[in-house]
Design a protein around this motif. Sequence first.
Motif, PDB file in Angstrom:
ATOM      1  N   LYS A 189       0.402  26.211  20.269  1.00 30.89           N
ATOM      2  CA  LYS A 189       0.236  25.928  21.704  1.00 30.89           C
ATOM      3  C   LYS A 189      -1.178  25.436  21.988  1.00 30.89           C
ATOM      4  CE  LYS A 189       1.142  28.261  26.102  1.00 30.89           C
ATOM      5  NZ  LYS A 189       1.394  29.572  26.721  1.00 30.89           N
ATOM      6  N   ASP A 190      -2.145  26.106  21.399  1.00 36.27           N
ATOM      7  CA  ASP A 190      -3.553  25.717  21.567  1.00 36.27           C
ATOM      8  C   ASP A 190      -3.801  24.327  20.980  1.00 36.27           C
ATOM      9  OD1 ASP A 190      -6.482  26.098  21.885  1.00 36.27           O
ATOM     10  OD2 ASP A 190      -6.447  26.285  19.701  1.00 36.27           O
ATOM     11  N   PHE A 191      -3.274  24.081  19.786  1.00 41.36           N
ATOM     12  CA  PHE A 191      -3.463  22.757  19.168  1.00 41.36           C
ATOM     13  C   PHE A 191      -2.869  21.658  20.051  1.00 41.36           C
ATOM     14  CE2 PHE A 191      -4.030  23.747  14.309  1.00 41.36           C
ATOM     15  CZ  PHE A 191      -5.136  24.525  14.611  1.00 41.36           C
ATOM     16  N   LYS A 192      -1.665  21.890  20.558  1.00 38.59           N
ATOM     17  CA  LYS A 192      -1.033  20.867  21.400  1.00 38.59           C
ATOM     18  C   LYS A 192      -1.857  20.640  22.672  1.00 38.59           C
ATOM     19  CE  LYS A 192       2.360  19.037  20.431  1.00 38.59           C
ATOM     20  NZ  LYS A 192       2.548  17.840  19.540  1.00 38.59           N
ATOM     21  N   SER A 193      -2.402  21.705  23.236  1.00 35.62           N
ATOM     22  CA  SER A 193      -3.145  21.554  24.495  1.00 35.62           C
ATOM     23  C   SER A 193      -4.477  20.848  24.270  1.00 35.62           C
ATOM     24  CB  SER A 193      -3.364  22.918  25.146  1.00 35.62           C
ATOM     25  OG  SER A 193      -4.367  23.644  24.459  1.00 35.62           O
ATOM     26  N   ARG A 194      -5.043  20.980  23.086  1.00 38.92           N
ATOM     27  CA  ARG A 194      -6.343  20.348  22.808  1.00 38.92           C
ATOM     28  C   ARG A 194      -6.228  19.061  22.005  1.00 38.92           C
ATOM     29  NH1 ARG A 194      -9.708  22.769  19.620  1.00 38.92           N
ATOM     30  NH2 ARG A 194      -8.336  24.359  18.744  1.00 38.92           N
ATOM     31  N   GLY A 195      -5.018  18.631  21.706  1.00 35.88           N
ATOM     32  CA  GLY A 195      -4.854  17.368  20.989  1.00 35.88           C
ATOM     33  C   GLY A 195      -5.164  17.447  19.506  1.00 35.88           C
ATOM     34  N   VAL A 196      -5.124  18.649  18.941  1.00 33.85           N
ATOM     35  CA  VAL A 196      -5.239  18.753  17.483  1.00 33.85           C
ATOM     36  C   VAL A 196      -3.912  18.280  16.884  1.00 33.85           C
ATOM     37  CG1 VAL A 196      -5.621  20.309  15.535  1.00 33.85           C
ATOM     38  CG2 VAL A 196      -6.814  20.711  17.713  1.00 33.85           C
ATOM     39  N   PRO A 197      -3.943  17.344  15.951  1.00 35.62           N
ATOM     40  CA  PRO A 197      -2.676  16.777  15.470  1.00 35.62           C
ATOM     41  C   PRO A 197      -1.846  17.776  14.666  1.00 35.62           C
ATOM     42  CG  PRO A 197      -4.522  15.944  14.168  1.00 35.62           C
ATOM     43  CD  PRO A 197      -5.116  16.716  15.304  1.00 35.62           C
ATOM     44  N   ILE A 198      -0.663  18.075  15.171  1.00 34.20           N
ATOM     45  CA  ILE A 198       0.321  18.886  14.439  1.00 34.20           C
ATOM     46  C   ILE A 198       1.707  18.432  14.872  1.00 34.20           C
ATOM     47  CG2 ILE A 198       0.188  20.772  16.150  1.00 34.20           C
ATOM     48  CD1 ILE A 198       0.819  22.710  13.761  1.00 34.20           C
ATOM     49  N   ASP A 199       2.579  18.203  13.908  1.00 34.14           N
ATOM     50  CA  ASP A 199       3.902  17.638  14.198  1.00 34.14           C
ATOM     51  C   ASP A 199       5.041  18.614  13.978  1.00 34.14           C
ATOM     52  OD1 ASP A 199       2.796  14.987  14.601  1.00 34.14           O
ATOM     53  OD2 ASP A 199       2.490  14.974  12.422  1.00 34.14           O
ATOM     54  N   CYS A 200       4.808  19.648  13.197  1.00 31.72           N
ATOM     55  CA  CYS A 200       5.942  20.492  12.820  1.00 31.72           C
ATOM     56  C   CYS A 200       5.474  21.847  12.325  1.00 31.72           C
ATOM     57  CB  CYS A 200       6.788  19.828  11.726  1.00 31.72           C
ATOM     58  SG  CYS A 200       5.844  18.865  10.524  1.00 31.72           S
ATOM     59  N   VAL A 201       6.413  22.782  12.421  1.00 29.32           N
ATOM     60  CA  VAL A 201       6.202  24.122  11.885  1.00 29.32           C
ATOM     61  C   VAL A 201       7.339  24.420  10.915  1.00 29.32           C
ATOM     62  CG1 VAL A 201       6.072  26.593  12.423  1.00 29.32           C
ATOM     63  CG2 VAL A 201       4.960  24.911  13.926  1.00 29.32           C
ATOM     64  N   GLY A 202       6.957  24.845   9.710  1.00 27.52           N
ATOM     65  CA  GLY A 202       7.930  25.240   8.700  1.00 27.52           C
ATOM     66  C   GLY A 202       8.089  26.745   8.666  1.00 27.52           C
ATOM     67  N   PHE A 203       9.335  27.179   8.774  1.00 21.70           N
ATOM     68  CA  PHE A 203       9.663  28.616   8.708  1.00 21.70           C
ATOM     69  C   PHE A 203      10.247  28.874   7.322  1.00 21.70           C
ATOM     70  CE2 PHE A 203       9.072  29.569  13.188  1.00 21.70           C
ATOM     71  CZ  PHE A 203       9.052  28.290  13.730  1.00 21.70           C
ATOM     72  N   GLN A 204       9.447  29.531   6.475  1.00 19.63           N
ATOM     73  CA  GLN A 204       9.863  29.668   5.076  1.00 19.63           C
ATOM     74  C   GLN A 204      11.216  30.359   4.958  1.00 19.63           C
ATOM     75  OE1 GLN A 204       6.771  31.337   2.608  1.00 19.63           O
ATOM     76  NE2 GLN A 204       5.258  29.841   3.273  1.00 19.63           N
ATOM     77  N   SER A 205      11.394  31.453   5.679  1.00 23.12           N
ATOM     78  CA  SER A 205      12.699  32.127   5.709  1.00 23.12           C
ATOM     79  C   SER A 205      13.091  32.745   4.370  1.00 23.12           C
ATOM     80  CB  SER A 205      13.783  31.164   6.223  1.00 23.12           C
ATOM     81  OG  SER A 205      13.400  30.588   7.449  1.00 23.12           O
ATOM     82  N   HIS A 206      12.177  33.510   3.807  1.00 25.90           N
ATOM     83  CA  HIS A 206      12.493  34.354   2.650  1.00 25.90           C
ATOM     84  C   HIS A 206      12.980  35.695   3.203  1.00 25.90           C
ATOM     85  CE1 HIS A 206      10.716  31.578  -0.177  1.00 25.90           C
ATOM     86  NE2 HIS A 206       9.607  31.536   0.531  1.00 25.90           N
ATOM     87  N   PHE A 207      14.290  35.845   3.250  1.00 28.84           N
ATOM     88  CA  PHE A 207      14.859  37.033   3.893  1.00 28.84           C
ATOM     89  C   PHE A 207      15.313  38.063   2.867  1.00 28.84           C
ATOM     90  CE2 PHE A 207      15.900  33.764   7.257  1.00 28.84           C
ATOM     91  CZ  PHE A 207      14.990  34.247   8.186  1.00 28.84           C
ATOM     92  N   ASN A 208      15.041  39.314   3.181  1.00 31.88           N
ATOM     93  CA  ASN A 208      15.627  40.404   2.413  1.00 31.88           C
ATOM     94  C   ASN A 208      17.009  40.722   2.979  1.00 31.88           C
ATOM     95  OD1 ASN A 208      13.403  40.726   0.730  1.00 31.88           O
ATOM     96  ND2 ASN A 208      12.344  41.947   2.283  1.00 31.88           N
TER      97      ASN A 208
END
Length: 301
Positions: A189-208
């Motif tokens: 949220k902070d990156f988007k509000s300040r224009g820090v470039p980020i396009d995606c978030v990866g959720f590793q999803s190693h589930f027990n």
Amino acid sequence: ASTLGAAAAQSGRYFGTAIAAGRLGDSNYTTIANREFNMVTPENEMKPDATEPNRGQFNFSAGDRVYNWAVQNGKRVRGHTLAWHGQQPPWMQSLSGSSLRQAMIDHINGVMAHYKGKLYAWDVVNEAFADGSSGGRRDSNLQRTGNDWIEVAFRTARAADPSVKLCYNDYNIENWTWAKTQGVYNMVKDFKSRGVPIDCVGFQSHFNSGSAYNSNFRTTLQNFAALGVDVQITELDIQGASATTYAAVTNDCLAVPRCNGITVWGVRDQDSWRSGDTPLLFSGNNKKPAYDAVLNALNSA
Ligand code: G3I
């Protein structure tokens, strides 16, 4: 459709796997991998210890073996990973302060130059947040260079290759109620509000097995997507490979328009880093019940 990749493509998504260069000589492995998946993440071959074994001397031989196999077989590739506390070469582990910060920048520039224009996405920063209740950063040599190291990594990456999606990737951020999830959410949220470039978030999803997967994962994916980033399930494996849980995770991605695809962290149980957990979709040459559950979910979308 009769394969995971083709079934995911029906909704414009991909279905991927981690690939290990050392297994590309196993024709049972490559037959399944080539038939079922249309996205590839090198399991270890693009990590810092592999790509820059000595400072300023880059080695892309193993990374290129995976990349070339993927592209020759019509698949796209996710780069994994540029800035991480794990699998650093010894020379990097011994650095600190401004010299480590510069080494990180040089590493990002060197690796991204080699793969410029060739990849679907890069996991620019991996696993930078702490487990537990703090919601804060993980202590690491990179973190000790200053709290701005993550945004410096992303700005460096954008300049190095403007064409590739830049992702933050982590585990234990699937459950919306967890402090770690909130910490990463607030950073994005902070990156988007300040224009820090980020396009995606990866959720590793190693589930027990048991309680690790929670149906609020869908809420998490929706909330991150609402910040204006794509989301991807990047390293899925589930202890015991419950067909019900695999289907639920698949449906969570399918429910979120900005969830671009799912990658499982290996082809067959025998290929998994979680030895003994039987967490994947294949056992030997055989499709497991979880495979059918995922395929059915993809075909029902
Ligand atoms: O290549 C060496 C080999 O030369 C040596 O003889 C052998 C002896 O131990 O080790 C080999 O390196 C191993 C490497 O995998 C390649 O097989 C390392 O010991 C081993 O630690 C390493 O494990 C990898 C792990 O990351 C290390 O961080 C796993 O394969 C890989 O699946 C795993 O992947 C991570 C993601 O990158 C990030 N998210 C979590 C995920 C699971 O831990």
